[in-house]
Enzyme design. Structure first.
Site, PDB file in Angstrom:
ATOM      1  N   GLY A 206      -3.483   3.724  -2.158  1.00  0.00           N
ATOM      2  CA  GLY A 206      -3.487   2.730  -3.229  1.00  0.00           C
ATOM      3  C   GLY A 206      -3.053   1.405  -2.635  1.00  0.00           C
TER       4      GLY A 206
ATOM      5  CB  ALA B 194      -0.919   0.001   1.219  1.00  0.00           C
ATOM      6  CG  ASP B 195       2.572   5.129  -1.547  1.00  0.00           C
ATOM      7  OD1 ASP B 195       3.672   4.952  -1.002  1.00  0.00           O
ATOM      8  OD2 ASP B 195       2.189   6.243  -1.967  1.00  0.00           O
ATOM      9  CB  THR B 196      -1.245   6.609   2.537  1.00  0.00           C
ATOM     10  OG1 THR B 196      -1.765   5.298   2.779  1.00  0.00           O
ATOM     11  CG2 THR B 196      -2.299   7.631   2.925  1.00  0.00           C
TER      12      THR B 196
END
Length: 197
Positions: free
Chosen positions: A105, A68-70
């Site tokens: 994401g 994930a990436d924020t």
């Protein structure tokens, strides 16, 4: 089916455990330099890179990799982690009294006998409204040190909770992992893995 979280984030670790999953952690060494500026595309691309890098380490295994990436976005501009206290002050001042978006994401990879047989990439977006902040409140918050390793210079689950006057969407998405969507997609992938046995 072994689950691997491709992240060193203590918040993501806590949320995935809270959802009831047992998993291992492998931090990705993927290249995070990217020219994409659209927040939704950026987080999906970075999550995919992280997940693929970790999936590639399992040449003989079967597992599910979760990455994930924020990012925080204000008026379409991405706010990353502040470089210094002045940068944090500018970010918080720009968020004051306004609504911004938090995008996470996520990329899930099903690895079977060393091959990626299934991938699911998606993003969630949450609107977050800040109450108006004065300089003293911003300075006091920066003095805690909390903003310095956070996208957008704040942590909703920490001392910045007092700044949040409302959200629309998934709260956990703002923390770093949309738990409901993650569990839904993970269950589908676990079922797919069992079907293929």
């Amino acid at each position: 089916m072994k689950i691997i979280l491709a992240s060193g984030s203590p918040r993501r670790k806590e949320l995935l455990a809270q959802a009831g999953y047992e998993f291992e952690i492998e931090v990705s060494d993927a290249d995070e330099n990217i020219k994409e500026t659209a927040p939704a595309k950026l987080v999906c691309e970075l999550a995919s890179r992280k997940g693929e890098a970790v999936a590639g380490l399992h040449e003989k295994d079967s597992c599910i990799v979760v990455a994930a990436d924020t990012v925080v976005s204000l008026d379409g501009n991405i706010l990353g982690k502040p470089e210094n206290e002045e940068d944090a002050e500018n970010m918080l001042a720009s968020l004051s009294g306004r609504i911004h978006q938090v995008y996470t994401g996520e990329a899930l990879f099903l690895v079977q006998n060393g091959q990626i047989t299934e991938r699911q990439v998606f993003y969630e977006c949450t609107d977050v409204k800040f109450c108006p902040l004065n300089k003293e409140e911003i300075s006091r918050y920066i003095a805690t040190g909390e903003p310095m390793d956070k996208a957008g210079a704040y942590g909703i689950q920490g001392k910045a909770a007092v700044f949040i006057s409302g959200i629309r969407g998934d709260y956990y998405n703002v923390v770093g992992l949309p738990v409901c969507r993650t569990a839904c997609e993970l269950e589908k992938m676990i079922a797919k893995a069992q079907e293929d046995r």
